[in-house]
Design an enzyme around this catalytic site. Structure first.
Site, PDB file in Angstrom:
ATOM      1  N   ASP A 217       0.775  -1.249   0.000  1.00  0.00           N
ATOM      2  CA  ASP A 217       0.000   0.000   0.000  1.00  0.00           C
ATOM      3  C   ASP A 217       0.811   1.308   0.000  1.00  0.00           C
ATOM      4  OD1 ASP A 217      -1.465  -2.133   0.873  1.00  0.00           O
ATOM      5  OD2 ASP A 217      -2.202  -1.181   2.681  1.00  0.00           O
TER       6      ASP A 217
ATOM      7  N   GLU B 227     -10.491  -2.085   4.409  1.00  0.00           N
ATOM      8  CA  GLU B 227      -9.132  -1.622   4.682  1.00  0.00           C
ATOM      9  C   GLU B 227      -8.942  -0.225   4.078  1.00  0.00           C
ATOM     10  OE1 GLU B 227      -6.583  -5.722   4.907  1.00  0.00           O
ATOM     11  OE2 GLU B 227      -6.872  -4.979   2.887  1.00  0.00           O
TER      12      GLU B 227
HETATM   13  C1  FRU Z   1      -3.936  -3.520   2.725  1.00  0.00           C
HETATM   14  C2  FRU Z   1      -3.326  -3.987   4.033  1.00  0.00           C
HETATM   15  C3  FRU Z   1      -3.665  -3.040   5.175  1.00  0.00           C
HETATM   16  C4  FRU Z   1      -2.547  -3.282   6.133  1.00  0.00           C
HETATM   17  C5  FRU Z   1      -1.374  -3.532   5.211  1.00  0.00           C
HETATM   18  C6  FRU Z   1      -0.374  -4.523   5.726  1.00  0.00           C
HETATM   19  O1  FRU Z   1      -3.305  -4.057   1.615  1.00  0.00           O
HETATM   20  O2  FRU Z   1      -3.771  -5.278   4.341  1.00  0.00           O
HETATM   21  O3  FRU Z   1      -4.941  -3.250   5.714  1.00  0.00           O
HETATM   22  O4  FRU Z   1      -2.351  -2.183   6.972  1.00  0.00           O
HETATM   23  O5  FRU Z   1      -1.907  -4.007   4.002  1.00  0.00           O
HETATM   24  O6  FRU Z   1       0.755  -4.587   4.910  1.00  0.00           O
END
Ligand code: FRU
Length: 510
Positions: A53, A236
């Site tokens: 992300d 998320e």
């Molecule tokens: C989204 C996610 C978020 C988390 C991160 C962990 O892709 O799952 O919810 O904070 O990636 O790497």
């Protein structure tokens, strides 16, 4: 979640010593060649190793910051850090040292960043406001022990425009008292009417809203989403902002909610809601999810805080948790989408958030024009290029194909009877690395404004395609991994084609 579980054992040494950060992990190196097979040339990708992300998107003092979920020791997901890059124009990026390392409280999961202009937290001064990052700690030990309260929110601040961060000693600022397994991805922004900070968190399959005067003490205000939108997976990476509707006469609030799994073409995707926010609660009359990008490869996207213009700029991770860790790249894995400007419009009485590459991106290109008689067009610019064409309305069936002499092809078909675009990447190159990658047609309902014509723009970059219809009313982003570079495209239609052009897009790492 499964993908967080598999590296738990491996990661325990990381957090063994209380309050000691593991700093010796190799950070990104600016000298990396960016020449590897499949390496994107005009999108952001990390110099080496695993990225997911975008995090902490914030503009400050001449720099657009791009922090990102980063694991500096492998090309698969692992104990998360915040990687860091900056840009003056959102086109060229400078790689920076890792900004945040895991510590005794856990891995550094996704979050956002703000410029604390009024020095509400007291970390900076009026003259040198702090850049404050808010992120989720994910405690892998707690998770492994079967506890439920292993995710909580924390802050860290920088007084040198993101070069170095200090973690706040009072962390966590939002503990997980209710013991909620999925409790993460804080998005903070300044809410001017009440001169306060607003925070949105993803909580299982809905979101919760909090308020604060100082970024350190937070009170819960409301929940949203239990009965609305898609619920095929965990919510998320949320985001919330105001957008003018078309001509600016009216404004609406847009809530972005990433979801995994549960996207229309499988795995990860970005839904959004158009509604109102009164400083406490988000409300909407919308019941069904709308999707920002119907392609499988645009996830966890959020927008910039404190941008220097009124433009709302979005960046997403150009991959999908269904196969993102298996894609056939070595040394580095995955990239971001092009920075896209979000606008809100009404099409057939319905609010649509368009997303389209920032203007500056196309302005520096020199497209070469073609006529329909020139098709198919053979040119190595196809593999790293911008392709444009226009078709008349009512739109009839057509098929766009691009490929190489080895027989790899990727096609986009418009099926008028269904009013749908379909992308077929099953013969686009390597597909066998995951049985989820090319197992079906990727389908998007066609949305574009009524008019005489429809404009199509495609950005191809080695192993990615971003397909935009009507300046982003319908968007599909897809990865593909050809056996050799694509060097032709064709458009099969009985309709009159106009404005065909191809431009080479210069690389940003030279
Ligand atoms: C989204 C996610 C978020 C988390 C991160 C962990 O892709 O799952 O919810 O904070 O990636 O790497």
């Amino acid at each position: 979640m499964k993908r967080y579980a598999y590296l738990l054992l491996l990661s325990i040494p990381f957090i063994a010593c209380k309050n000691q950060e593991k700093k010796e992990a190799p950070g990104p190196v600016a000298t990396q060649s960016y020449n590897e097979e499949y390496r994107l040339q005009y999108h952001f990708s990390p110099p080496a190793h695993w990225m997911n992300d975008p995090n902490g998107l914030v503009y400050n003092d001449g720099n657009y910051h791009l922090f990102y979920q980063y694991y500096p020791e492998d090309t698969k997901w692992g104990p998360m850090h915040w990687g860091h890059a900056t840009s003056k124009d959102l086109i060229k990026w400078d790689n920076k040292p890792i900004a945040l390392y895991p510590d005794s409280l856990g891995y550094i999961f996704s979050g956002s960043a703000v410029v604390d202009k009024h020095n509400t937290a007291g970390f900076g001064t009026q003259d040198n406001p702090a850049l404050v990052a808010m992120y989720t700690y994910h405690d892998p030990v707690g998770a492994q022990e079967g506890k439920d309260d292993y995710q909580y929110q924390a802050i860290a601040y920088s007084l040198d425009n993101g070069e170095t961060f200090t973690k706040y000693e009072g962390n966590p600022v939002v503990p997980n008292d209710e013991k909620i397994k999925d409790f993460r991805d804080p998005k903070v922004f300044w809410y001017e009417p009440e001169e306060k900070w607003v925070l949105i968190l993803s909580v299982l399959d809905h979101s919760s809203f909090y308020e604060s005067k100082d970024l350190k003490t937070w009170q819960k205000m409301s929940d949203f989403g239990l009965e609305v939108g898609a619920h095929g997976g965990v919510w998320e990476c949320p985001d919330l902002f105001k957008l003018p509707v078309d001509d600016g006469a009216k404004e609406k609030w847009v809530l972005i909610i990433n979801i995994n799994p549960g996207a229309p073409n499988g795995g990860s995707g970005t839904q959004y809601f158009v509604g109102d926010f009164d400083g406490k609660k988000f409300t909407t009359t919308q019941t069904e999810a709308k999707w920002l990008d119907w392609g499988p490869d645009n996830y966890a996207g959020v927008t910039y805080n404190n941008a220097p213009t009124d433009d709302r700029i979005f960046i997403g991770w150009m991959s999908n948790w269904e196969y993102g860790q298996e894609t056939p790249t070595e040394k580095w894995r995955s990239s971001m989408t092009l920075p896209r400007k979000l606008t809100l419009t009404k099409i057939d009485g319905d609010y649509i958030v368009k997303n389209y590459p920032i203007k500056a991106f196309a302005e520096r290109l020199t497209p070469k024009s073609y006529t329909a008689e020139d098709l198919p067009i053979k040119d190595k610019a196809v593999q790293q290029g911008e392709i444009r064409f226009t078709l008349p309305q009512p739109l009839k069936d057509f098929e766009f194909t691009m490929g190489n002499a080895s027989g790899d092809t990727l096609s986009i078909a418009y099926v008028a009877a269904e009013k749908e675009f379909k992308i077929d990447r099953s013969k686009s190159g390597l597909t066998g690395f995951s049985d989820k990658f090319a197992n079906k047609d990727l389908v998007a309902p066609a949305v574009f404004a009524k008019g005489e014509t429809v404009d199509f723009v495609l950005y191809v970059d080695q192993s990615s395609l971003e397909f935009f219809v009507d300046e982003g009313a319908t968007v599909m982003s897809v990865q593909f991994f050809p056996h050799e570079s694509y060097d032709f495209f064709n458009i099969d239609t009985e309709n009159k084609l106009t404005n065909i052009s191809l431009a080479h897009v210069p690389g940003i790492w030279e």
